[in-house]
Design an enzyme around this catalytic site. Structure first.
Site, short mmCIF file in Angstrom:
data_model
loop_
_atom_site.label_atom_id
_atom_site.label_comp_id
_atom_site.label_asym_id
_atom_site.label_seq_id
_atom_site.Cartn_x
_atom_site.Cartn_y
_atom_site.Cartn_z
N ASP A 44 0.85 -1.20 0.00
CA ASP A 44 0.00 0.00 0.00
C ASP A 44 0.88 1.25 0.00
O ASP A 44 0.37 2.37 -0.08
CB ASP A 44 -1.02 -0.01 1.15
N SER A 45 2.21 1.05 0.01
CA SER A 45 3.14 2.15 -0.24
C SER A 45 2.84 2.80 -1.59
O SER A 45 3.31 3.89 -1.87
CB SER A 45 4.59 1.65 -0.21
N ASP A 83 -0.99 -6.16 -0.21
CA ASP A 83 -1.34 -5.51 1.07
C ASP A 83 -2.84 -5.32 1.20
O ASP A 83 -3.52 -4.95 0.23
CB ASP A 83 -0.68 -4.13 1.13
N LYS A 113 -1.12 -9.47 2.84
CA LYS A 113 -0.35 -9.01 4.00
C LYS A 113 -1.19 -8.01 4.77
O LYS A 113 -1.87 -7.18 4.16
CB LYS A 113 0.97 -8.37 3.55
N GLU A 115 -1.15 -5.42 8.48
CA GLU A 115 -0.33 -4.83 9.55
C GLU A 115 -0.96 -5.07 10.91
O GLU A 115 -2.19 -5.02 11.04
CB GLU A 115 -0.19 -3.32 9.31
N GLU A 182 9.43 -4.20 10.22
CA GLU A 182 9.85 -2.91 9.64
C GLU A 182 10.39 -1.97 10.72
O GLU A 182 9.74 -1.75 11.75
CB GLU A 182 8.66 -2.26 8.91
O1 KIV Z 1 3.59 -1.11 1.56
C1 KIV Z 1 4.73 -1.56 1.50
O2 KIV Z 1 5.47 -1.37 0.51
C2 KIV Z 1 5.21 -2.34 2.62
C3 KIV Z 1 6.68 -2.60 2.69
C4 KIV Z 1 7.40 -1.36 3.01
C5 KIV Z 1 7.00 -3.70 3.62
O3 KIV Z 1 4.45 -2.73 3.45
#
Ligand code: KIV
Length: 279
Positions: A44-45, A83, A113, A115, A182
């Site tokens: 989600d970056s 994510d 994934k 968090e 992280e």
């Molecule tokens: O969103 C993302 O790119 C991430 C990584 C930084 C692990 O969660």
């Protein structure tokens, strides 16, 4: 051959480091896949590096679906992990399963994934029970940037370090196949990696993890808004792109591009006749 979550576990067992890079589009996914990287994270970056938000909080399920579909189409071998965006799983166990299912069914991800630690163990268990592989993510979890008061290293006090250890164990017990760690002191990440039987993927967590992940724009020097201390630039692709855009602009302005080499032909008789008819 397609990398699976079972391969992640064997790599940890065999002491082979796991490689992971983010991607958000078809062409980049193809380049990464061809390089032999084990896994592509549709992070989600993308909210920051693709959409220009200051953080990941505004990213939606529709954003994630749009990008994971493109990445899945460009990936043959790497495991695609997608994510779950902010508020797609925090709201309830039901929402977590439904939204994880959409990323798999519509997005063709191989895993999701999310968090958070212990507090989301029930959500992780329910998603895993629906036959969807889950990667956890602890430490500096960017969706909690407002609660943390900024992007800060986590786990530095004894209490915080113990909480991260508990979180990692809770995720493993809930059935997660891996955990991203992280921005955590490297000795703590190394210890967590030792006590877990599932692999850890570090980002700003030192060399003691089972693998590493980086955001591709960071490692290629393509995103200058903010560069965390843990980023190593493996190339300056941003400079290469800027130079290429400048050369293109110069050549268009001076009339040097396009040349005949980049143009299509028509019979001179046809064009002469058309010109003549219009005079
Ligand atoms: O969103 C993302 O790119 C991430 C990584 C930084 C692990 O969660």
């Amino acid at each position: 051959m397609k990398t699976t979550v079972a391969d992640f576990l064997s790599m940890k067992k065999n002491g082979e480091k796991i490689t992971m890079v983010t991607a958000y589009d078809y062409s980049t996914a193809k380049l990464i896949d061809n390089s032999g990287i084990n896994s592509i994270l549709v992070g989600d970056s993308l909210g920051m590096v693709m959409l220009g938000y200051p953080d990941t909080v505004s990213v939606t399920m529709e954003d994630m679906l749009h990008h994971v579909k493109a990445v899945s189409r460009g990936t043959e071998n790497a495991l695609v992990i997608c994510d779950m965006p902010f508020m797609s799983y925090q709201t309830s166990v039901y929402d977590a399963v439904v939204n994880a299912g959409r990323l798999m069914k519509e997005g063709r991800a191989g895993a999701v994934k999310l968090e958070g630690g212990k507090e989301y163990a029930e959500h992780v268990r329910a998603i895993v029970n629906a036959s969807i592989p889950v990667c956890g993510h602890i430490g500096m979890t960017p969706q909690s940037v407002n609660a943390f008061g900024g992007f800060k290293v986590q786990g530095k006090t004894e209490e915080a370090a113990r909480k991260l250890i508990e979180d990692a164990i809770a995720l493993q017990e809930a059935g997660a196949f891996a955990v991203v760690i992280e921005c955590v002191p490297h000795k703590l990440a190394e210890y967590i990696s030792e006590i877990l039987s599932i692999p850890t993927i570090g980002i700003g967590a030192g060399n003691g993890c089972s693998g590493q992940v980086l955001v591709y724009q960071d490692m290629l020097g393509m995103y200058s808004d903010f560069t965390p201390k843990f980023v190593k630039k493996f190339a300056n692709v941003g400079d290469v792109m800027t130079d290429a855009f400048k050369s293109y602009s110069d050549e268009v302005k001076t009339g040097n591009f396009p040349t005949e080499e980049h143009s299509f032909k028509i019979d001179d008789d046809i064009i002469d006749k058309i010109r003549g008819d219009r005079q």
